[in-house]
Write a protein that holds these residues in place. Structure first.
Motif, PDB file in Angstrom:
ATOM      1  N   TYR A 269      62.772  38.223 -19.657  1.00 57.96           N
ATOM      2  CA  TYR A 269      61.503  38.660 -19.051  1.00 57.96           C
ATOM      3  C   TYR A 269      61.722  39.217 -17.646  1.00 57.96           C
ATOM      4  O   TYR A 269      61.222  40.290 -17.303  1.00 57.96           O
ATOM      5  N   VAL A 270      62.476  38.502 -16.826  1.00 60.57           N
ATOM      6  CA  VAL A 270      62.677  38.917 -15.436  1.00 60.57           C
ATOM      7  C   VAL A 270      63.531  40.176 -15.352  1.00 60.57           C
ATOM      8  O   VAL A 270      63.179  41.135 -14.642  1.00 60.57           O
ATOM      9  N   LEU A 271      64.641  40.196 -16.074  1.00 53.55           N
ATOM     10  CA  LEU A 271      65.569  41.319 -15.960  1.00 53.55           C
ATOM     11  C   LEU A 271      65.021  42.579 -16.624  1.00 53.55           C
ATOM     12  O   LEU A 271      65.097  43.673 -16.049  1.00 53.55           O
ATOM     13  N   VAL A 272      64.464  42.443 -17.827  1.00 56.27           N
ATOM     14  CA  VAL A 272      63.899  43.609 -18.506  1.00 56.27           C
ATOM     15  C   VAL A 272      62.659  44.100 -17.766  1.00 56.27           C
ATOM     16  O   VAL A 272      62.444  45.315 -17.644  1.00 56.27           O
ATOM     17  N   GLY A 273      61.848  43.165 -17.260  1.00 55.48           N
ATOM     18  CA  GLY A 273      60.680  43.563 -16.472  1.00 55.48           C
ATOM     19  C   GLY A 273      61.084  44.337 -15.235  1.00 55.48           C
ATOM     20  O   GLY A 273      60.459  45.347 -14.880  1.00 55.48           O
ATOM     21  N   ASP A 274      62.135  43.891 -14.555  1.00 62.72           N
ATOM     22  CA  ASP A 274      62.619  44.603 -13.360  1.00 62.72           C
ATOM     23  C   ASP A 274      63.125  45.984 -13.730  1.00 62.72           C
ATOM     24  O   ASP A 274      62.867  46.967 -13.011  1.00 62.72           O
ATOM     25  N   TRP A 275      63.816  46.086 -14.862  1.00 57.64           N
ATOM     26  CA  TRP A 275      64.348  47.391 -15.292  1.00 57.64           C
ATOM     27  C   TRP A 275      63.234  48.333 -15.725  1.00 57.64           C
ATOM     28  O   TRP A 275      63.199  49.504 -15.318  1.00 57.64           O
ATOM     29  N   LEU A 276      62.295  47.833 -16.523  1.00 58.84           N
ATOM     30  CA  LEU A 276      61.206  48.687 -16.999  1.00 58.84           C
ATOM     31  C   LEU A 276      60.301  49.157 -15.857  1.00 58.84           C
ATOM     32  O   LEU A 276      59.776  50.273 -15.894  1.00 58.84           O
ATOM     33  N   SER A 277      60.121  48.301 -14.840  1.00 60.42           N
ATOM     34  CA  SER A 277      59.245  48.672 -13.722  1.00 60.42           C
ATOM     35  C   SER A 277      59.803  49.851 -12.930  1.00 60.42           C
ATOM     36  O   SER A 277      59.055  50.559 -12.253  1.00 60.42           O
ATOM     37  N   THR A 278      61.114  50.066 -13.009  1.00 56.78           N
ATOM     38  CA  THR A 278      61.705  51.233 -12.335  1.00 56.78           C
ATOM     39  C   THR A 278      61.542  52.502 -13.166  1.00 56.78           C
ATOM     40  O   THR A 278      61.690  53.606 -12.645  1.00 56.78           O
ATOM     41  N   LEU A 279      61.254  52.333 -14.466  1.00 59.21           N
ATOM     42  CA  LEU A 279      61.107  53.483 -15.357  1.00 59.21           C
ATOM     43  C   LEU A 279      59.666  53.957 -15.465  1.00 59.21           C
ATOM     44  O   LEU A 279      59.410  55.156 -15.562  1.00 59.21           O
ATOM     45  N   TRP A 280      58.719  52.988 -15.469  1.00 55.02           N
ATOM     46  CA  TRP A 280      57.325  53.327 -15.740  1.00 55.02           C
ATOM     47  C   TRP A 280      56.414  52.294 -15.089  1.00 55.02           C
ATOM     48  O   TRP A 280      56.597  51.097 -15.294  1.00 55.02           O
ATOM     49  N   PRO A 281      55.446  52.743 -14.276  1.00 55.34           N
ATOM     50  CA  PRO A 281      54.555  51.783 -13.608  1.00 55.34           C
ATOM     51  C   PRO A 281      53.777  50.901 -14.583  1.00 55.34           C
ATOM     52  O   PRO A 281      53.395  49.778 -14.244  1.00 55.34           O
TER      53      PRO A 281
END
Length: 331
Positions: A269-281
């Motif tokens: 959750y933390v790592l994928v959330g951090d990665w996805l947040s850089t791709l799409w708001p």
């Protein structure tokens, strides 16, 4: 081999602790993984082992943040004392919330915990002189880990603080795994699987549920305190129901009924959330789709997926439940 089997989950948790610094450049992100893994561990004790879906975990996370923040800001408390105070605050709140909530079942239990979450959020929002209201408690210090005046571990740099959190995480994980593997843990599994039968053979169901609540509250309060010292803020968002929602998502993503699965869920959750947040708001929309997929096709979470893959590689091994779960079904 017997030692490896006994401590296999603790060794897996240690592997995660060692792997995070080797793969991540951000100490804060690595620390956040372990902190939310602690919160997910507390949630899994309720959901996976006792069968209680609580939306009140944010209460304990937020109170832990506030208790530690107030102790550090106004009492100049040492780190260990602040952490113990946070755990006590989480445990006492869980005692109150649990005492009322366990008297109901199913949707009514869920509604009660959600109502308590909203009540504590409203109190935190209105008691601005204590909690800081919308702004939260600011400038929370991060003292060194010391005992009787002797410094045990420094916390000045982000990676030094990660080391402190890692040690505390491993201690908490080992204790919770010991609880899960004990007669108490197997009794919780029996209550989860067949509450009527557990009551018929003489178990005090309410007492077991309440103790599980208190342990969960203490662990989640510890996570809240560590998070406050990580960010230097005890924010209002830690006590709102969205925090409870996030902790539940981590627990379900990893898989219920296995404590190491909570570590996987929190890390994902933390790592994928951090990665996805850089791709799409609007990355939470993608996370929602992922949760739908987990609900439909991965009902045992990431841990269950790993077990199925292990079953493909080594037939007859992948689908077997953990030892605590198998023993718990005999209660």
């Amino acid at each position: 081999m017997k030692i490896l089997k006994t401590y296999r989950y603790l060794l897996l948790a240690l592997a995660v602790v060692l792997l995070l610094p080797a793969t991540l450049s951000s100490a804060s992100l690595a620390t956040e993984v372990l902190i939310f893994a602690l919160a997910a561990l507390g949630c899994n004790l309720l959901l996976g082992y006792t069968g209680l879906m609580s939306f009140g975990q944010g209460i304990f996370l937020g109170l832990g943040s506030y208790a530690a923040g107030l102790a550090l800001l106004h009492l100049k408390a040492p780190l260990l004392a602040a952490l113990l105070l946070a755990m006590l605050a989480g445990a006492l709140a869980a005692l109150v919330v649990g005492w009322f909530s366990i008297r109901q079942r199913g949707v009514y239990f869920v509604m009660l915990t959600l109502a308590f979450a909203q009540m504590f959020y409203f109190l935190a929002y209105t008691l601005k002189n204590i909690t800081g209201g919308d702004n939260g408690l600011l400038n929370i210090p991060r003292p060194q880990l010391s005992l009787l005046g002797a410094t045990l571990m420094p916390t000045a740099t982000p990676w030094q603080y990660y080391g402190v959190v890692a040690v505390l995480f491993l201690i908490a994980f080992a204790l919770l795994q010991r609880i899960a593997d004990s007669v108490f843990g197997r009794t919780l599994l029996a209550i989860r699987d067949n509450e009527a039968r557990a009551a018929a053979i003489g178990y005090n169901i309410k007492s077991f549920k309440l103790i599980a609540f208190v342990i969960s509250g203490a662990v989640t309060g510890l996570a809240g305190a560590l998070h406050a010292m990580l960010t230097g803020i005890a924010p209002l968002s830690n006590i709102e129901y969205h925090a409870s929602e996030s902790i539940l998502i981590m627990t379900v993503l990893g898989g219920t009924g296995n404590l190491f699965a909570s570590v996987l869920g929190a890390a994902f959750y933390v790592l994928v959330g951090d990665w996805l947040s850089t791709l799409w708001p609007r990355w939470l929309m993608l996370l929602g789709l992922l949760l739908i997929a987990v609900s439909l096709y991965m009902q045992k979470g990431l841990w269950g997926l790993g077990m199925r893959l292990a079953g493909i590689v080594r037939p007859g091994h992948g689908d077997q439940p953990p030892a605590a779960l198998k023993e718990g079904g005999k209660q």
